[in-house]
Design a protein around this motif. Structure first.
Motif, PDB file in Angstrom:
ATOM      1  N   ILE A   1       8.228  15.219   8.219  1.00  0.00           N
ATOM      2  CA  ILE A   1       8.728  14.463   9.369  1.00  0.00           C
ATOM      3  C   ILE A   1       8.132  12.979   9.165  1.00  0.00           C
ATOM      4  O   ILE A   1       8.900  11.912   9.236  1.00  0.00           O
ATOM      5  CB  ILE A   1       8.732  15.035  10.619  1.00  0.00           C
ATOM      6  N   LEU A   2       7.166  13.154   9.035  1.00  0.00           N
ATOM      7  CA  LEU A   2       6.205  11.517   9.125  1.00  0.00           C
ATOM      8  C   LEU A   2       6.634  10.824   7.879  1.00  0.00           C
ATOM      9  O   LEU A   2       6.892   9.480   8.095  1.00  0.00           O
ATOM     10  CB  LEU A   2       4.705  11.762   8.877  1.00  0.00           C
ATOM     11  N   TYR A   3       6.771  11.414   6.657  1.00  0.00           N
ATOM     12  CA  TYR A   3       7.389  10.633   5.563  1.00  0.00           C
ATOM     13  C   TYR A   3       8.798  10.279   5.669  1.00  0.00           C
ATOM     14  O   TYR A   3       9.102   9.182   5.346  1.00  0.00           O
ATOM     15  CB  TYR A   3       7.257  11.614   4.305  1.00  0.00           C
ATOM     16  N   ILE A   4       9.837  11.004   6.405  1.00  0.00           N
ATOM     17  CA  ILE A   4      10.850  10.461   6.608  1.00  0.00           C
ATOM     18  C   ILE A   4      11.044   9.402   7.588  1.00  0.00           C
ATOM     19  O   ILE A   4      11.639   8.438   7.407  1.00  0.00           O
ATOM     20  CB  ILE A   4      11.888  11.716   7.331  1.00  0.00           C
ATOM     21  N   LEU A   5      10.159   9.474   8.551  1.00  0.00           N
ATOM     22  CA  LEU A   5       9.946   8.300   9.741  1.00  0.00           C
ATOM     23  C   LEU A   5       9.664   7.075   8.849  1.00  0.00           C
ATOM     24  O   LEU A   5       9.970   5.838   9.217  1.00  0.00           O
ATOM     25  CB  LEU A   5       9.215   8.846  10.815  1.00  0.00           C
ATOM     26  N   MET A   6       8.417   7.245   7.967  1.00  0.00           N
ATOM     27  CA  MET A   6       8.158   6.169   7.410  1.00  0.00           C
ATOM     28  C   MET A   6       9.239   5.502   6.431  1.00  0.00           C
ATOM     29  O   MET A   6       9.318   4.367   6.171  1.00  0.00           O
ATOM     30  CB  MET A   6       6.774   6.519   6.328  1.00  0.00           C
ATOM     31  N   GLY A   7      10.013   6.420   5.866  1.00  0.00           N
ATOM     32  CA  GLY A   7      11.186   5.962   4.794  1.00  0.00           C
ATOM     33  C   GLY A   7      12.185   5.018   5.901  1.00  0.00           C
ATOM     34  O   GLY A   7      12.602   4.139   5.358  1.00  0.00           O
ATOM     35  N   PHE A   8      12.457   5.569   6.914  1.00  0.00           N
ATOM     36  CA  PHE A   8      13.192   4.884   7.865  1.00  0.00           C
ATOM     37  C   PHE A   8      12.714   3.517   8.221  1.00  0.00           C
ATOM     38  O   PHE A   8      13.329   2.445   8.370  1.00  0.00           O
ATOM     39  CB  PHE A   8      13.807   5.486   9.102  1.00  0.00           C
ATOM     40  N   ALA A   9      11.540   3.529   8.677  1.00  0.00           N
ATOM     41  CA  ALA A   9      10.760   2.286   9.052  1.00  0.00           C
ATOM     42  C   ALA A   9      10.777   1.167   7.843  1.00  0.00           C
ATOM     43  O   ALA A   9      11.188   0.147   8.116  1.00  0.00           O
ATOM     44  CB  ALA A   9       9.209   2.449   9.278  1.00  0.00           C
ATOM     45  N   LEU A  10      10.736   1.754   6.332  1.00  0.00           N
ATOM     46  CA  LEU A  10      10.701   0.774   5.451  1.00  0.00           C
ATOM     47  C   LEU A  10      12.096   0.427   5.347  1.00  0.00           C
ATOM     48  O   LEU A  10      12.382  -0.805   5.030  1.00  0.00           O
ATOM     49  CB  LEU A  10      10.480   1.679   4.165  1.00  0.00           C
ATOM     50  N   ALA A  11      13.190   1.018   5.611  1.00  0.00           N
ATOM     51  CA  ALA A  11      14.700   0.542   5.385  1.00  0.00           C
ATOM     52  C   ALA A  11      15.011  -0.525   6.626  1.00  0.00           C
ATOM     53  O   ALA A  11      15.554  -1.253   6.159  1.00  0.00           O
ATOM     54  CB  ALA A  11      15.436   1.893   5.575  1.00  0.00           C
ATOM     55  N   PHE A  12      14.374  -0.141   7.885  1.00  0.00           N
ATOM     56  CA  PHE A  12      14.540  -1.253   8.808  1.00  0.00           C
ATOM     57  C   PHE A  12      14.080  -2.738   8.386  1.00  0.00           C
ATOM     58  O   PHE A  12      14.647  -3.664   8.511  1.00  0.00           O
ATOM     59  CB  PHE A  12      13.915  -0.880  10.290  1.00  0.00           C
ATOM     60  N   VAL A  13      12.764  -2.629   7.765  1.00  0.00           N
ATOM     61  CA  VAL A  13      12.220  -4.012   7.533  1.00  0.00           C
ATOM     62  C   VAL A  13      13.089  -4.446   6.117  1.00  0.00           C
ATOM     63  O   VAL A  13      13.311  -5.762   6.130  1.00  0.00           O
ATOM     64  CB  VAL A  13      10.928  -3.509   6.788  1.00  0.00           C
ATOM     65  N   LEU A  14      13.584  -3.589   5.177  1.00  0.00           N
ATOM     66  CA  LEU A  14      14.032  -4.237   3.897  1.00  0.00           C
ATOM     67  C   LEU A  14      15.607  -4.682   4.604  1.00  0.00           C
ATOM     68  O   LEU A  14      16.150  -5.556   3.952  1.00  0.00           O
ATOM     69  CB  LEU A  14      14.407  -3.028   2.957  1.00  0.00           C
ATOM     70  N   ALA A  15      16.299  -4.306   5.424  1.00  0.00           N
ATOM     71  CA  ALA A  15      17.500  -4.527   6.163  1.00  0.00           C
ATOM     72  C   ALA A  15      17.343  -5.732   7.075  1.00  0.00           C
ATOM     73  O   ALA A  15      18.413  -6.469   7.396  1.00  0.00           O
ATOM     74  CB  ALA A  15      18.180  -3.359   6.873  1.00  0.00           C
ATOM     75  N   ALA A  16      16.122  -6.229   7.445  1.00  0.00           N
ATOM     76  CA  ALA A  16      16.054  -7.336   8.242  1.00  0.00           C
ATOM     77  C   ALA A  16      16.246  -8.546   7.736  1.00  0.00           C
ATOM     78  O   ALA A  16      16.144  -8.642   6.418  1.00  0.00           O
ATOM     79  CB  ALA A  16      14.701  -7.419   8.803  1.00  0.00           C
ATOM     80  N   PRO A  17      16.664  -9.657   8.434  1.00  0.00           N
ATOM     81  CA  PRO A  17      17.051 -10.907   7.761  1.00  0.00           C
ATOM     82  C   PRO A  17      15.732 -11.350   7.155  1.00  0.00           C
ATOM     83  O   PRO A  17      14.725 -10.902   7.411  1.00  0.00           O
ATOM     84  CB  PRO A  17      17.289 -11.579   8.942  1.00  0.00           C
ATOM     85  N   ALA A  18      15.700 -12.467   6.455  1.00  0.00           N
ATOM     86  CA  ALA A  18      14.738 -13.062   5.870  1.00  0.00           C
ATOM     87  C   ALA A  18      13.676 -13.285   6.798  1.00  0.00           C
ATOM     88  O   ALA A  18      13.988 -13.608   7.833  1.00  0.00           O
ATOM     89  CB  ALA A  18      14.980 -14.322   5.009  1.00  0.00           C
ATOM     90  N   ASN A  19      12.078 -13.231   6.359  1.00  0.00           N
ATOM     91  CA  ASN A  19      11.170 -13.553   7.428  1.00  0.00           C
ATOM     92  C   ASN A  19      10.088 -14.023   6.494  1.00  0.00           C
ATOM     93  O   ASN A  19       9.572 -13.366   5.695  1.00  0.00           O
ATOM     94  CB  ASN A  19      11.119 -12.144   8.251  1.00  0.00           C
ATOM     95  N   PRO A  20       9.435 -14.708   7.056  1.00  0.00           N
ATOM     96  CA  PRO A  20       8.014 -15.324   6.341  1.00  0.00           C
ATOM     97  C   PRO A  20       7.020 -14.011   6.128  1.00  0.00           C
ATOM     98  O   PRO A  20       6.147 -13.958   5.154  1.00  0.00           O
ATOM     99  CB  PRO A  20       7.304 -16.348   6.922  1.00  0.00           C
ATOM    100  N   PHE A  21       6.875 -13.104   7.022  1.00  0.00           N
ATOM    101  CA  PHE A  21       6.136 -11.784   6.902  1.00  0.00           C
ATOM    102  C   PHE A  21       6.616 -10.736   6.126  1.00  0.00           C
ATOM    103  O   PHE A  21       6.158  -9.919   5.723  1.00  0.00           O
ATOM    104  CB  PHE A  21       5.802 -11.290   8.194  1.00  0.00           C
ATOM    105  N   LYS A  22       8.015 -10.776   5.734  1.00  0.00           N
ATOM    106  CA  LYS A  22       8.582  -9.628   5.041  1.00  0.00           C
ATOM    107  C   LYS A  22       7.922  -9.174   3.588  1.00  0.00           C
ATOM    108  O   LYS A  22       7.422  -8.210   3.500  1.00  0.00           O
ATOM    109  CB  LYS A  22      10.270  -9.954   4.742  1.00  0.00           C
ATOM    110  N   ARG A  23       7.610 -10.148   2.789  1.00  0.00           N
ATOM    111  CA  ARG A  23       7.172  -9.638   1.517  1.00  0.00           C
ATOM    112  C   ARG A  23       5.834  -9.232   1.669  1.00  0.00           C
ATOM    113  O   ARG A  23       5.490  -8.128   1.165  1.00  0.00           O
ATOM    114  CB  ARG A  23       6.873 -11.157   0.717  1.00  0.00           C
ATOM    115  N   PHE A  24       4.794  -9.919   2.448  1.00  0.00           N
ATOM    116  CA  PHE A  24       3.587  -9.349   2.694  1.00  0.00           C
ATOM    117  C   PHE A  24       3.701  -7.722   3.452  1.00  0.00           C
ATOM    118  O   PHE A  24       2.925  -6.923   3.358  1.00  0.00           O
ATOM    119  CB  PHE A  24       2.533 -10.241   3.575  1.00  0.00           C
ATOM    120  N   ALA A  25       4.448  -7.828   4.519  1.00  0.00           N
ATOM    121  CA  ALA A  25       4.574  -6.187   4.979  1.00  0.00           C
ATOM    122  C   ALA A  25       4.952  -5.234   4.126  1.00  0.00           C
ATOM    123  O   ALA A  25       4.483  -4.117   4.123  1.00  0.00           O
ATOM    124  CB  ALA A  25       5.716  -6.432   6.000  1.00  0.00           C
ATOM    125  N   LEU A  26       5.773  -5.672   3.255  1.00  0.00           N
ATOM    126  CA  LEU A  26       6.215  -4.709   1.990  1.00  0.00           C
ATOM    127  C   LEU A  26       5.166  -4.403   1.196  1.00  0.00           C
ATOM    128  O   LEU A  26       4.807  -3.152   0.629  1.00  0.00           O
ATOM    129  CB  LEU A  26       7.560  -5.208   1.246  1.00  0.00           C
TER     130      LEU A  26
END
Length: 167
Positions: free
Chosen positions: A66-91
């Protein structure tokens, strides 16, 4: 002319990313456990004195999946987000914490380094908090999806410490 993506466009993008990120994160997590022989089946682990707060062994596979699924969705939300100066470092921070997570099982179950595994999981907690802080700057939903993971690894750190103290 530039347009801001509609909410439905973003949700579709999140789902498209999730079809990629969820299986990758789940496979990395489960492969780490499998490769290290984690779980209650090993002779070494079976012979350890278990802390009183140790939950039934079958729960670990369910909770981690369950936790890995939630983490995968969290990552998807970040990847789908518009460009952001913090995005690369967050990834990058997300990737580092996932690697540190994947290495905990081989340290604890494979190498039997209970004390080192405790300090390793403390480092993981710091990295997850950093990931959440960066995710919050990009997607509140992504950050919130990481909360159960942080709670579980804090519990896992307490368990790890008790195993170290008892063995």
């Amino acid at each position: 002319m530039t347009e801001i993506a509609s909410a439905s466009d973003r949700s579709g993008s999140v789902l498209r990313w999730a079809f990629i990120t969820v299986p990758i994160v789940v496979i990395i997590g489960l492969a780490s456990g499998w490769a290290s022989g984690s779980g209650g089946d090993g002779v070494w682990f079976a012979n350890l004195v278990k802390p009183g707060i140790y939950p039934p062994a079958y729960l670990f596979g369910i909770v981690w999946t369950i936790l890995y699924i939630l983490m995968g969705f969290a990552l998807a939300f970040v990847l789908a987000a518009p460009a952001n100066p913090f995005k690369r470092f967050a990834l990058i921070v997300f990737a580092v914490q996932l690697i540190v997570n994947a290495l905990w099982s081989p340290i604890f179950f494979g190498a039997h380094l209970i004390g080192f595994a405790f300090f390793w999981i403390l480092m993981l907690i710091v990295l997850v908090m950093a990931t959440m802080a960066y995710f919050a700057r990009i997607s509140r939903t992504a950050m919130l999806l990481m909360v159960p993971y942080l709670a579980w690894i804090c519990f896992a750190a307490v368990l790890n410490l008790r195993f170290w103290q008892l063995n």
